[in-house]
Design an enzyme around this catalytic site. Structure first.
Site, PDB file in Angstrom:
ATOM      1  N   LYS A 156       0.857  -1.071  -0.087  1.00 11.11           N
ATOM      2  CA  LYS A 156       0.147  -0.115   0.022  1.00 11.11           C
ATOM      3  C   LYS A 156       0.820   1.184  -0.064  1.00 11.11           C
ATOM      4  CE  LYS A 156      -4.312  -1.596   0.477  1.00 11.11           C
ATOM      5  NZ  LYS A 156      -5.475  -1.341  -0.320  1.00 11.11           N
TER       6      LYS A 156
ATOM      7  N   TYR B 251       7.706  -3.250   2.922  1.00 13.96           N
ATOM      8  CA  TYR B 251       8.482  -4.372   2.164  1.00 13.96           C
ATOM      9  C   TYR B 251       9.808  -3.848   2.060  1.00 13.96           C
ATOM     10  CZ  TYR B 251       9.650  -8.439  -0.719  1.00 13.96           C
ATOM     11  OH  TYR B 251      10.170  -9.453  -1.139  1.00 13.96           O
TER      12      TYR B 251
END
Length: 449
Positions: A297, A355
């Site tokens: 996101k 990430y």
């Protein structure tokens, strides 16, 4: 997932279109198959004056069954070109490297290899030597982009003082088809205390007698890692979440391994894993922290629970598990700890702040732990994959998928086996001088290069 563009580019009509429009033309990469020689062809070697590794290269390569010559013959093709640049002590000496490679590159076969061997710049005795050795990185990265079109790769190995005889496993990996998707990389030997490697009784099974734990082993990259380590002789312990137990059990049954169905983020997970390894094998030699997830996101839309989960699975849980194995002395002397980072942790990626943060944390984990466990002969390294053809690729929008494939020196995505072969190289007993490294398996991706 099938790369339809690559298939199109190699049929007669597609080849005509690709050539005339100047489109990316992904070469067919040669990959190693079990039972094949490491190198199918001849390796041409050269050296700058006063270099320290050159005299050992013949013996090192020949011990792996690799054919070596020191003089180029007109009209002959070479599978690899290796140049010992450790003797280059100033920028004027860099011309020795150019004079070796310029004529030799015309003789490089498809899926060939270019390897430069240098000395660690931080160990150089003079400022001019340190500058010249650092310049090797730019040479290799540029050369990799020149030769990628025929499936060839270029890499640099810096050799620390006292590590000159520890090159065998690294050269075997870099010169062979096992490194098909590794290019433009800088590998450092001898950053930490050097430990004598364990003897290898059977070169075809270098990991015989070793126990390997692979997390996230039920499918994808983890399953490929487990299969490759087993191919090389290791006993496999696979771990994955309880929801994937059936898939995990199937892979372990295939490999004669054992399963641990456990959520690595659970508070009791380190103790559960340690006990399972102790009960089944009395310890472990190779730990591959492969498990990871994405919850992509934009930062402005990120949920805290997803942020925490991504980071804990990639770097928090591996820290806790490794600490428990070390505390209980279950990770044996000469052991290997291998983390999975990503090019997202090096270059960042739009919409992947969690990430990217997690995978940069893996790099930090490697840098810190490698120094703390060196006294026990344990190495700690990471692989940073780029665009790899896994099931996750199928969910990507077409534009992003094609950009990921084409924006590299090799103009294609890698295969899970490419990451697995790099893991096996780190795990090899002869890789004891390699610690604190982060090597990209990305086909020399142009994104974040």
């Amino acid at each position: 997932m099938t790369d339809r563009y690559q298939s199109l580019a190699h049929n007669p009509i597609g080849k005509f279109i690709v050539t005339n429009l100047g489109l990316p033309n992904p070469p067919v990469l040669e990959r190693w198959t079990e039972g094949s020689p490491l190198v199918k062809g001849t390796v041409l070697i050269g050296a700058a004056p006063h270099s320290t590794v050159g005299p050992r290269l013949n013996a090192t390569l020949k011990s792996s069954g690799i054919e070596v010559v020191g003089v180029r013959a007109d009209g002959k093709k070479y599978k690899a070109l290796v140049f010992d640049a450790t003797g280059i002590s100033d920028t004027a000496g860099l011309a020795d490297m150019q004079q070796f490679f310029t004529p030799a590159l015309r003789s490089l076969a498809s899926s060939g290899r270019l390897v430069v061997i240098g000395a660690l710049p931080e160990q150089a005795s003079t400022e001019t030597a340190a500058i010249a050795q650092r310049a090797l990185e730019g040479f290799v990265r540029s050369a990799g982009k020149e030769i990628g079109g025929n499936g060839s790769t270029a890499n640099l190995v810096y050799v620390g003082e006292g590590s000159e005889d520890a090159l065998g496993s690294t050269l075997g990996f870099l010169l062979s088809p096992k490194s098909a998707f590794v290019s433009g990389q800088v590998i450092r030997l001898g950053l930490t205390e050097l430990v004598s490697p364990d003897p290898v009784a059977d070169p075809a099974k270098p990991l015989a007698g070793k126990v390997a734990l692979v997390t996230g082993a039920s499918r994808g990259l983890g399953a490929a890692m487990a299969r490759t380590l087993h191919r090389d002789g290791a006993a496999i312990v696979g771990l994955d979440v309880p929801a994937l137990k059936d898939e995990l059990d199937a892979v372990m049954a295939e490999l004669g391994g054992t399963s641990i169905a456990e959520d690595i983020t659970a508070a009791e997970a380190p103790q559960v894993i340690a006990q399972a390894l102790k009960d089944a094998h009395g310890g472990v030699d190779i730990v591959v922290h492969n498990a990871g997830i994405t919850r992509d996101k934009r930062l402005k839309n990120m949920k805290t629970e997803n942020w925490n989960l991504v980071i804990d699975i990639s770097v928090g849980a591996p820290q806790r598990i490794t600490a428990e194995l070390l505390q209980q002395k279950l990770l044996r002397k000469g052991g290997r700890v291998i983390g999975i980072s990503s090019i997202a942790g090096i270059a960042g990626n739009n919409g992947q702040t969690s990430y990217g943060t997690a995978k940069a944390g893996v790099i930090g984990f490697v840098g810190d732990l490698s120094k703390r466990v060196a006294k026990d002969g344990i190495t700690v390294n990471a692989i940073a994959p780029g665009f790899i053809e896994t099931d996750m690729v199928k969910t990507m929008p077409l534009g992003i998928r094609e950009a990921g494939r084409r924006l590299s020196s090799l103009s294609q995505g890698g295969q899970p086996i490419d990451v697995a072969e790099a893991i096996a190289w780190y795990a090899h007993p002869g890789s004891s001088a390699i610690s604190g490294n982060v090597v990209r398996v990305c086909g020399q991706a142009l994104i974040g290069a």
